[in-house]
Enzyme design. Structure first.
Site, PDB file in Angstrom:
ATOM      1  N   GLY A 195       5.282   9.193  -0.602  1.00 30.98           N
ATOM      2  CA  GLY A 195       4.604   9.424  -1.104  1.00 30.98           C
ATOM      3  C   GLY A 195       3.789  10.023  -0.076  1.00 30.98           C
ATOM      4  O   GLY A 195       3.904  10.710   0.728  1.00 30.98           O
ATOM      5  N   VAL A 199      -2.002   8.887  -2.545  1.00 35.25           N
ATOM      6  CA  VAL A 199      -1.631   7.628  -2.899  1.00 35.25           C
ATOM      7  C   VAL A 199      -1.285   5.737  -2.201  1.00 35.25           C
ATOM      8  O   VAL A 199      -1.950   5.291  -2.738  1.00 35.25           O
ATOM      9  CB  VAL A 199       0.035   7.937  -3.955  1.00 35.25           C
ATOM     10  CG1 VAL A 199       0.087   6.847  -4.700  1.00 35.25           C
ATOM     11  CG2 VAL A 199      -0.576   8.893  -5.583  1.00 35.25           C
ATOM     12  N   GLU A 217       5.864   5.663   4.064  1.00 36.91           N
ATOM     13  CA  GLU A 217       6.894   6.966   3.954  1.00 36.91           C
ATOM     14  C   GLU A 217       6.404   8.242   4.126  1.00 36.91           C
ATOM     15  O   GLU A 217       6.433   8.440   2.456  1.00 36.91           O
ATOM     16  CB  GLU A 217       8.245   6.739   4.029  1.00 36.91           C
ATOM     17  CG  GLU A 217       9.116   7.549   5.152  1.00 36.91           C
ATOM     18  CD  GLU A 217       9.851   9.597   4.065  1.00 36.91           C
ATOM     19  OE1 GLU A 217       8.739  10.406   4.522  1.00 36.91           O
ATOM     20  OE2 GLU A 217      10.259   9.390   4.151  1.00 36.91           O
TER      21      GLU A 217
END
Length: 519
Positions: A195, A199, A217
């Site tokens: 994402g 986050v 990733e």
């Protein structure tokens, strides 16, 4: 199909059930793993059309594009894990050494335990099932959290996973921020998050409380560096295709183009021609370009294009009602432009004029390391200059996107674009603990290792120390031939002594010691 969120209070029990199921040892069986991987392959194969329907429901994604880039790629990764799980999981012998071979040094490829996969909306099948295959192959239990932004795909996977896989070991949990927050409060043996960076920081902070290893990733702004002597028409077409795949909602999407200022108009014209070749009919009418995932993302990209100081060559429209962002080409974009402030994740292609390749390299290096750097050139020296003087997760010359599917190659970011690898054997290794094991036979002590015990025997200790302590070469790095021969002789003597001892149960240290006295 509507998506039903998992009850927050049920999540700890699901987690506990997975831990209990893992401890049964069921996943240690390679035959079990292989069958689960085959079932996973058939989950995709049997539901090929339903999966396409889910892509369209979530993103308005063209069925041809979904099949070409996601379904085929996913099934290929799953089949690779199925074909290779026995080889990947087999114990690995250490490189041969005269000093250590007798201890049978071996690496055991062991499961980590219960792993957590948090996947994004943009490639909701590939970026969940491919890591899942690696986790299954390495013998882990898995908790999956699909993106709530792709509800049709999440609902479909929630239905299919327990039908095809062992529900005691592989569970799907759905939800938004409250559910994800509860999941992250729990201890896992590894977390893979795909994402954005915001986050990712939350995930890392949560994982730190349990000392949980994390693979990220994340993507980033992947540039295209243009050599004016490249095949301009092909380069423009491949860049434009890569930019518009999934409406730019792809971590590997070409984010911007760096081109010599004097060559900008020529390349912009080539990009414009490529776009109209790819889309002779307005894609808003033909439906050949995916829409933005939701109103929030549509509003974000609208603000980016509305505030650009560059010159819009074509496009620029964002329809908030339909969440459609028109393919857009923008030239004369500078480093401080709104379009350069964040990863675009939209079908917008800024063209940034620079003085030359050196300035292009400097421009890239002033920013976070991207997930990929694209170079378009027919000159190997030009390519090597860009590759050698920049950092990125991956690098590709003369094409876009496709390298992620290259068989046997690692895929992952570096720095701001992520950490760790997420494909093939590399994702298997991510979810595997490499456990070093040795087994020392009793005869090693009288042969050699008895010198470690007190009270020390000076002669025996000198021999053991000579074998264990490396001798450095001269400071200029050279090593005389005589020294190399001496090393070889010492090692050979040690091997012969060990072999002789194994046969007779005795060892005479006088010969090796007389040799050492001459060194």
């Amino acid at each position: 199909m509507s998506l039903k969120y998992t009850t927050v209070d049920d999540i700890p029990q699901i987690h506990q059930d997975l831990r209990r199921a893992f401890r049964t040892g069921k996943t240690k069986s390679i035959a079990f793993r292989k069958q689960q991987l085959l079932n996973l392959c058939y989950l995709v194969e049997d539901n090929w059309e339903r999966i396409k329907d889910a892509f369209f429901a979530d993103l308005g994604r063209p069925r041809e594009e979904a099949q070409l880039l996601e379904l085929n790629g996913t099934l290929g990764e799953l089949k690779e894990a199925y074909d290779n799980v026995e080889k990947w999981a087999a114990p690995e012998k250490a490189p041969f050494s005269w000093l250590w071979f007798a201890m049978s040094p071996t690496i055991r490829n062991e499961s980590k335990g219960v792993v957590l996969l948090i996947s994004p909306f943009n490639y909701p099948l590939y970026l969940l099932l491919c890591p899942l295959a690696g986790a299954i192959a390495s013998g882990n239990a898995v908790l999956m959290k699909p993106s709530e932004l792709s509800p049709a795909m999440a609902a479909l996977l929630t239905e299919l996973v327990p039908r095809y896989l062992d529900p005691e070991l592989y569970q799907v949990v759905n939800g938004g921020i409250p559910e994800t927050t509860k999941i992250l409060e729990l201890p896992f043996d590894h977390i893979l998050y795909t994402g954005g960076g915001r986050v990712a920081r939350v995930v890392l902070a949560a994982a730190a409380r349990h000392l949980t290893p994390v693979t990220l990733e994340l993507g980033g702004k992947s540039p295209c560096v243009i050599d004016p002597k490249c095949d301009v028409k092909t380069a423009a077409k491949r860049i434009m295709w890569g930019k518009l795949v999934n409406a730019g909602q792809l971590c590997l999407s070409p984010d911007y183009v760096l081109v010599p200022e004097w060559f900008q108009e020529t390349f912009v014209e080539a990009l414009k021609n490529a776009y109209y070749e790819l889309h002779p009919i307005d894609p808003k009418v033909s439906g050949q370009v995916t829409r933005m995932v939701n109103e929030s993302h549509a509003a974000r990209v609208k603000a980016l294009i509305d505030n650009t100081k560059g010159t819009i060559v074509f496009g620029g429209e964002v329809d908030m009602e339909t969440k459609y962002a028109a393919p857009t080409l923008i030239k004369d974009v500078r480093g401080d432009d709104s379009l350069m402030s964040e990863e675009l994740f939209a079908p917008f292609l800024p063209v940034v004029p620079v003085k030359d390749v050196d300035e292009a390299i400097e421009f890239i290096n002033e920013r976070d390391h991207p997930l990929n750097i694209y170079v378009f050139t027919n000159n190997s020296a030009f390519k090597e200059k860009v590759f050698s003087n920049t950092r990125s997760g991956t690098a590709a010359a003369n094409d876009t996107i496709l390298h992620v599917m290259a068989y046997g190659m690692p895929f992952g970011g570096v720095g701001g674009s992520g950490t760790g690898c997420t494909t093939g054997k590399y994702i298997f290794d991510t979810f595997t603990h490499k456990r070093c094991t040795t087994d020392s036979p009793g005869w090693l002590d009288p042969a050699l290792m008895a010198a470690r015990y007190t009270p020390y025997n000076k002669s025996a200790f000198r021999l053991l120390n000579a074998l264990l302590k490396p001798t450095l070469p001269p400071r200029d790095g050279s090593m005389p031939l005589a020294t190399k021969l001496s090393y070889g002789a010492v090692i050979a003597l040690a091997g012969l002594a060990a072999t002789w001892l194994a046969c007779t149960g005795k060892l005479d240290l006088r010969l090796p010691l007389r040799f050492l006295n001459r060194l």
